[in-house]
Design an enzyme around this catalytic site. Sequence first.
Site, PDB file in Angstrom:
ATOM      1  N   ASN A 311       0.840  -1.198   0.000  1.00  0.00           N
ATOM      2  CA  ASN A 311       0.000   0.000   0.000  1.00  0.00           C
ATOM      3  C   ASN A 311       0.878   1.252   0.000  1.00  0.00           C
ATOM      4  OD1 ASN A 311      -2.349   1.437  -0.051  1.00  0.00           O
ATOM      5  ND2 ASN A 311      -3.119   0.753   1.933  1.00  0.00           N
ATOM      6  N   HIS A 342      -8.616   3.837   8.562  1.00  0.00           N
ATOM      7  CA  HIS A 342      -9.171   2.572   8.077  1.00  0.00           C
ATOM      8  C   HIS A 342     -10.609   2.365   8.530  1.00  0.00           C
ATOM      9  CE1 HIS A 342      -5.096   1.273   6.856  1.00  0.00           C
ATOM     10  NE2 HIS A 342      -5.741   0.410   6.097  1.00  0.00           N
TER      11      HIS A 342
END
Length: 489
Positions: A311, A342
């Site tokens: 990521n 998140h």
Amino acid sequence: MSGVRSGLIFCKTTTLKWMFTKIQNSVNFVVCQVFALLAAIWFRTYLHSSKTSSFIRHVVATLLGLYLALFCFGWYALHFLVQSGISYCIMIIIGVENMHNPMMIITQKITSLACEIHDGMFRKDEELTPSQRGLAVRRMPSLLEYLSYNCNFMGILAGPLCSYKDYITFIEGRSYHVTQSGEHGKEEIQYEKTEPSPNMAVIQKLLVCGLSLLFHLTVSKTLPVEYNIDEHFQATASWPTKVIYLYVSLLAARPKYYFAWTLADAINNAAGFGFRGYDKNGAARWDLISNLRIQQIEMSTSFKMFLDNWNIQTALWLKRVCYERTSSSPTIQTFILSAIWHGVYPGYYLTFLTGVVMTLAARAVRNNFRHHFIEPPQLKLLYDVITWIATQIAISYTVVPFVLLSIKPSFMFYSSWYYSLHSAGILVLLLLPVKKTQRGKNTHENVQLSRSKKFDERGNSLGQNSFSTTNNVCNQNQELASRHSSLKQ
């Protein structure tokens, strides 16, 4: 009995509806991304910057993005549009510098752009590092540019994040220009290099997507992460079996991310976005906004190496908006921000708090022992094998709650391992000397370097190839790294 039967029927119906919705969302996502890929090819062919204006490219990219969002998420997509519009108005009215912290929990793109505008319009050049100077936005974007950056069809569903300047450079067709600063700091195009074709890069990434999807649909389903907390497995399996299954089950959980992120990268490349220049062999590089490097991930010999290649754009975002701008405990604050970004599941917070301990412990071990294993090559190989095993186990141990999401199963897993790696990490931090971060020193040297070199208004070194802002920033960082290495030697 009728009440119990009705309850069972209700539970089954609810479960089936949930499963159907989940499958429908997955299908919608894949269909929309395939459509986006075809649209990207059409966009590059018929709406190339040499054939139409940047205004048309902005409008089409935005409308297609909103259509995909509407198809995939229904009218909930309007919430994102309204949210983006409101945040734009707030930036205009009260200034970006007052919106720095609130913007960080909205989206990556909004917070990135906020920081870039803040650096370009509200900070002095001597206060910026070369990377911040290269990404700084010197004028407020128009509403169309802002919506296009946030809602374009290439990245609205799965990203990846890109800098605002790189996106605008792509839309305006300046990705392949070699520029040099003229009078009054304005860029003057010296010449334009031949635009390389992204077709081979797109095909290669689609092949990776196909293999990842095949692996996910076959192998991944047979190795669920949840089996790590199965009572029978915990009671009967030996410790070597538990360790091996932990690694294999988390290895099998990664291909779905490989599929989604590589497909998103291929879509951007198909539209002509993502060119980063040429490698030493003269081959075109289409990894400007790539989100992962699979080989480096699977062969990581340190926690940092894994995080640097997983990521990638999110890691860069966390570094730019939090780590580089935090005065104390940057690692801890960055992990906390990542957990907040998140979502609200407890598993996210357990994973990132565990990640703080693992990262600091791994850094301490590396700083205290690695230099003893550089020579001879056989000793270095032994060190790499041991650190690869330790890294893969530590990563798998850390991210189990991220997959399980709920707090009870997460604690069940850590309890079954007796919190062994938590204890080991804390013990390492207590026993080994921990070197203070060189972040402040780096910032000072960045300023010194920026004073010794001449940059144009986009942060590019004068007379150098300016394929992208990010590419130039990376080149500057490499120069700094070499300077640090020479100082250490």
